[in-house]
Design a protein around this motif. Structure first.
Motif, PDB file in Angstrom:
ATOM      1  N   THR A  36       0.902  -1.181  -0.094  1.00 45.09           N
ATOM      2  CA  THR A  36       0.041  -0.124   0.099  1.00 45.09           C
ATOM      3  C   THR A  36       0.765   1.283   0.045  1.00 45.09           C
ATOM      4  O   THR A  36       0.585   2.414  -0.529  1.00 45.09           O
ATOM      5  CB  THR A  36      -0.973   0.067   1.246  1.00 45.09           C
ATOM      6  OG1 THR A  36      -1.582  -1.003   1.166  1.00 45.09           O
ATOM      7  CG2 THR A  36      -1.703   1.104   1.108  1.00 45.09           C
TER       8      THR A  36
ATOM      9  N   ARG B  88       2.180   1.712  -3.536  1.00 45.70           N
ATOM     10  CA  ARG B  88       1.358   2.330  -4.410  1.00 45.70           C
ATOM     11  C   ARG B  88       1.202   3.680  -4.162  1.00 45.70           C
ATOM     12  O   ARG B  88       1.284   4.625  -5.249  1.00 45.70           O
ATOM     13  CB  ARG B  88      -0.096   1.497  -4.225  1.00 45.70           C
ATOM     14  CG  ARG B  88      -1.099   2.412  -5.088  1.00 45.70           C
ATOM     15  CD  ARG B  88      -0.889   2.240  -6.482  1.00 45.70           C
ATOM     16  NE  ARG B  88      -1.167   0.898  -6.906  1.00 45.70           N
ATOM     17  CZ  ARG B  88      -0.855   0.538  -8.178  1.00 45.70           C
ATOM     18  NH1 ARG B  88      -0.738   1.500  -9.285  1.00 45.70           N
ATOM     19  NH2 ARG B  88      -1.121  -0.671  -8.755  1.00 45.70           N
TER      20      ARG B  88
ATOM     21  N   LEU C 147       1.422  -4.959  -8.852  1.00 42.74           N
ATOM     22  CA  LEU C 147       2.723  -3.939  -8.628  1.00 42.74           C
ATOM     23  C   LEU C 147       3.820  -4.724  -8.244  1.00 42.74           C
ATOM     24  O   LEU C 147       4.840  -4.557  -8.822  1.00 42.74           O
ATOM     25  CB  LEU C 147       2.150  -3.009  -7.627  1.00 42.74           C
ATOM     26  CG  LEU C 147       3.057  -1.711  -7.374  1.00 42.74           C
ATOM     27  CD1 LEU C 147       2.805  -0.928  -8.795  1.00 42.74           C
ATOM     28  CD2 LEU C 147       2.499  -0.930  -6.138  1.00 42.74           C
TER      29      LEU C 147
ATOM     30  N   CYS D 178      -1.820 -11.928  -5.842  1.00 41.12           N
ATOM     31  CA  CYS D 178      -2.488 -10.585  -5.625  1.00 41.12           C
ATOM     32  C   CYS D 178      -3.602 -10.569  -6.481  1.00 41.12           C
ATOM     33  O   CYS D 178      -3.975 -11.024  -7.487  1.00 41.12           O
ATOM     34  CB  CYS D 178      -1.666  -9.539  -6.186  1.00 41.12           C
ATOM     35  SG  CYS D 178      -0.234  -9.293  -5.034  1.00 41.12           S
TER      36      CYS D 178
ATOM     37  N   ASP E 259      -4.211  -4.720  -5.898  1.00 40.92           N
ATOM     38  CA  ASP E 259      -3.382  -4.511  -5.020  1.00 40.92           C
ATOM     39  C   ASP E 259      -3.366  -5.056  -3.516  1.00 40.92           C
ATOM     40  O   ASP E 259      -2.619  -4.950  -2.613  1.00 40.92           O
ATOM     41  CB  ASP E 259      -3.074  -2.926  -4.757  1.00 40.92           C
ATOM     42  CG  ASP E 259      -2.643  -2.091  -5.877  1.00 40.92           C
ATOM     43  OD1 ASP E 259      -1.937  -2.572  -6.487  1.00 40.92           O
ATOM     44  OD2 ASP E 259      -2.798  -0.864  -5.877  1.00 40.92           O
TER      45      ASP E 259
END
Length: 694
Positions: A18, A21, A71, A134, A137
């Motif tokens: 997180t 991101r 990601l 995943c 995210d």
């Protein structure tokens, strides 16, 4: 190894992703602000420097986009006794904190190599590799491999998360494999730029994905060079290019051109005609390159007697031997014909100057005379007679339209029947010439001979290369600067009438100078797409179709074998419709692969049953739940379920039964989940030694 449903580090790792991101968002805002500054500079100054800066800023801004891609794929922990003891998170692109600390490293960076190659047998200075599963995210699972543990699963096969990813449903577009690259694939992806690399791989070994990821890696590793010279990806047809088109953009790479051999050339030369298959095959033969060159050299003339060039009050004589020597020297430069013509002209001028000097003419008068000679009509007329200007279209028209010239230039090369196949009356002008698709490679060859190839790329990736004719391979080869090229294919899937039978033939046709460019070959033998029982079934054809190729083995050992349904001829279409619609209701994508003569009947049957199948002959969309595919267009595609109709008829599609069997091999290896065979005529003998599910 920790495979518990809720990993003890899940909350911490989720918080890390997180934060990453958010950091990417901050990088994007900063890059967009810099780009706006660059745009304003161009608007206000409009200088070359401002435009260059804007281009770099735009590339930077675009490279930060990762779209819907995951990601981060996981992390690696270094062994403090063997390395620095750092922890590296590996993902789609580099992400850094506001203080420039790396949060995620780009998968192409050298530090990420152990993520793909480490095993318990060779941990590459790692203690642990952690993989994330995943959804967007959100981390839904964590899989750890303790690489310092000899009993780790890393030494014994693919982890469950990778197998799950490999076996997922297909959507009609190829996705990148950046999270699942295997060690043997990674080595090919990171091979040096300055080489011609051949990648032989059976169905499902990932050779196409490897080629595309290699392009992305080279653009990362050689950014300064390839951002301007770019990378060219050549595919077998437009449907294939559409299928793979999203891979490189998903990796943040846009400095890539994608084309077929035809689309590279038909922008300049319009295809308006067609011809029979034997003529197409002949025009694709490597012998045509030598014939075109001979025809061009045939344009050179040597006078029978000395040429007298009057310049003012002086006369300069050029003998046939002197003119022939100048032609020979100009040709030895190995330049395009038009450039060699300029060299020839300068050599004649040099000879004339030497004559004046030998006569004792004063230097100033020599220079004045030579200037007058250089711009005068007598020399121009002589050059035009001895070394005429020839264009690409004129050269090819003369070869195809002049029987006498063709016979001179193909003596001991072509038979009389072959020359007659090539002959056609030339049009009154190049603009009205009815060029065929097979003419395109000949026109490109002629253009290279006469004026040279203007467009070259820093690297070229060619997929399904085994199916290109020798002349088409020359089109591709001359566009690869310094021979930097990646050749992908499978000789066992060589199905085109002009296909190559060995990689040695491919190298010869490409024209790679092995004294200047290293040539290496890699073989991918591990299949990741096709379940083992289906691949083993298809491999029964290989002793006949490609006895010198190593059969692929699948990492996916589980799964059913083919469901083989033998029916009466009158029930063939109805059974096909029942099987196809049933599978389409259960799986995301179903492909019905059919010999060309049966395509319309199958489509009609499906539509009569209320289905809405995509006809891949007329649509480029591969995301439909149900697609009917002409067997010749199936190469490179993949579906959750495949229904192969009347495989015994594949051998009747071409004069050579071998080509039909290779095409059947392609059809049998397109399925990711299940394969059904529906037939009324006998199966090929190689496939009869199997139990059926009847």
């Amino acid at each position: 190894m920790d495979t518990s449903p809720v990993h003890h580090d899940l909350e911490a790792e989720q918080a890390y992703l997180t934060a990453a991101r958010a950091a990417l968002g901050a990088m994007t805002v900063k890059a967009d602000a810099a780009l706006e500054f660059g745009e304003r500079a161009v608007r206000e100054e409009n200088t070359a420097e401002a435009r260059i800066v804007r281009t770099h800023l735009r590339d930077r801004s675009e490279s930060l986009g990762v779209g819907d891609g995951v990601l981060c794929f996981g992390r690696i922990d270094e062994d403090p006794a063997l390395a620095d003891g750092d922890t590296w998170y590996v993902g789609r692109r580099h992400i850094e904190s506001p203080t420039t600390e790396p949060l995620i490293v780009d998968w192409r960076a050298p530090v990420a190599i152990p993520f793909y190659r480490a095993t318990s047998a060779d941990p590459q200075a790692l203690t642990m590799r952690r993989r994330f599963t995943c959804e967007g995210d959100t981390i839904v699972a964590i899989f750890d491999e303790q690489l310092d543990d000899p009993d780790s699963i890393a030494g014994g096969g693919l982890p469950d998360p990778l197998l799950a990813e490999i076996g997922r449903s297909r959507s009609g577009e190829m996705r990148d494999i950046v999270a699942t690259i295997a060690a043997e694939q990674d080595e090919i992806i990171r091979a040096p730029l300055a080489e011609c690399l051949i990648v032989q791989g059976g169905p499902g070994t990932g050779k196409t994905a490897v080629g595309l990821h290699r392009a992305a890696f080279l653009l990362f590793e050689h950014r300064a060079e390839l951002s301007t010279s770019k990378v060219l990806v050549v595919g077998p047809n437009r449907m294939f290019l559409r299928y793979v088109g999203a891979v490189l953009p998903s990796l943040g790479e846009t400095a890539v051109s994608q084309a077929t051999v035809r689309s590279l050339l038909d922008v300049k030369y319009r295809v308006r005609g067609d011809e029979d298959l034997p003529t197409q095959v002949l025009k694709g033969d490597l012998r045509m390159a030598g014939i075109l060159r001979s025809a061009l050299l045939d344009k050179l003339k040597i006078p029978n007697s000395e040429e007298q060039l009057g310049v003012g009050t002086r006369t300069i004589g050029l003998s046939p031997d002197q003119i022939a020597s100048a032609q020979k020297t100009a040709l030895e430069r190995r330049l395009p014909f038009s450039s060699s013509r300029n060299v020839f002209t300068q050599l004649l001028i040099r000879e004339a100057k030497q004559q004046l000097i030998d006569r004792g003419v004063p230097e100033l008068q020599v220079d004045e005379t030579i200037r007058s000679l250089s711009g005068g009509e007598p020399l121009k007329r002589l050059v035009n007679r001895c070394w005429p200007t020839v264009g690409a279209t004129t050269l090819l028209q003369s070869v195809l339209g002049n029987r006498a010239l063709l016979k001179r230039c193909s003596a001991n090369v072509l038979s009389d029947d072959e020359r007659e196949m090539l002959h056609r009356r030339a049009a009154s002008s190049a603009s009205t010439e009815v060029w065929t698709e097979a003419d395109l490679a000949l026109l490109d060859e002629a253009e290279d001979l006469t004026t040279g190839t203007s467009m070259q790329y820093g690297h070229v990736v060619v997929d399904e290369a085994q199916d290109l004719s020798a002349m088409a391979l020359r089109v591709v080869g001359r566009r690869a600067r310094k021979g930097s090229i990646t050749i992908l294919g499978d000789i066992a899937q060589a199905t085109a009438p002009s296909a190559q039978s060995s990689w040695g033939e491919v190298i010869r046709a490409l024209g790679v100078d092995e004294t200047q460019t290293a040539v290496s070959t890699s073989e991918l033998t591990v299949g990741y797409r096709v379940p083992g029982p289906l691949l083993d079934f298809a491999n029964r054809l290989l002793p006949t179709t490609a006895p010198h190729i190593t059969p692929s083995t699948s990492v996916r050992h589980a799964g059913p074998g083919p469901d083989i349904q033998s029916v009466d001829t009158t029930d063939l279409i109805d059974t096909t419709v029942t099987v196809a619609t049933s599978n389409a209701a259960k799986f995301q994508t179903t492909g019905v692969i059919v010999p060309a003569p049966l395509v319309d009947d199958v489509l009609a049957g499906l539509r009569a049953a209320g289905a809405d199948p995509a006809d891949t002959r007329t649509t480029q969309t591969l995301g439909a739940s149900l697609s009917v595919v002409d067997a010749a267009a199936a190469k490179g595609l993949e579906f959750d379920v495949v229904v192969v109709v009347e495989p015994g008829e594949f051998t009747n599609l071409y004069p050579e039964a071998l080509i039909g069997l290779r095409l059947l091999y392609v059809a049998l290896t397109r399925a990711v989940q299940a394969l059904t065979i529906v037939h009324s005529s006998p199966l090929p003998g190689q496939l009869r030694e199997t139990k059926t599910n009847e």
